[in-house]
Design an enzyme around this catalytic site. Structure first.
Site: not given
Length: 158
Positions: A43, A86, A115
């Protein structure tokens, strides 16, 4: 020849002691229980790849202002086994239980959307509340965690 195994054992013990000392020292210096983590998903490509090891600094209520736009953070999400790492794409404030709280819109660099909304005791919110942030990424060591990651996956450990 008989002393050879003693030397080998001594080197193994020294190596284990060095790793333990380094890990403990990093935990204390960086104020986190997990100063080194292995990236397990794609990711965050092309910044972090599977098998990269990331050095983390602990984040808490006292130093939450150290998190800025474009920093990479680690946070816990209810229902997920592993923490998520992230990038911070936006910083907002939200009201949670009558208290104004800093909140981070996060997004994996390799993902096509932010997200999902974060579940709190007060309902879903469109960002990660400050209390869920555990760490901030400082440095990446490319691919050095790939072998342990492959071993863990083949043993069914994650």
């Amino acid at each position: 020849m008989e002393d050879s195994w003693k030397k080998d054992l001594a080197w193994v013990l020294i190596a284990l002691l060095a790793v333990f000392t380094l890990q403990t020292g990093l935990k204390v210096a960086l104020h986190t229980d997990s100063p080194l983590v292995i990236v397990v998903s794609e990711s965050m490509e092309p910044v972090f790849y599977r098998g990269d090891v990331v050095l983390l600094k602990g984040i808490n209520e006292e130093n939450i202002d150290d998190v800025h736009l474009n920093d990479v953070i680690v946070y816990k999400r209810p229902g997920y086994e592993y923490p998520i790492i992230h990038r911070v794409r936006d910083i907002k404030t939200v009201e949670l239980g009558g208290k104004v709280e800093k909140c981070f819109v996060t997004w994996g660099d390799n993902n096509w959307a932010p997200d999902p909304d974060y579940p709190t005791p007060y309902g879903m919110i469109p960002c990660v509340p400050a209390y869920a942030v555990e760490d901030k990424a400082l440095l990446v060591f490319p691919k050095i965690g790939l072998i342990p990651l492959i071993i863990r996956e083949h043993l069914g450990l994650g």
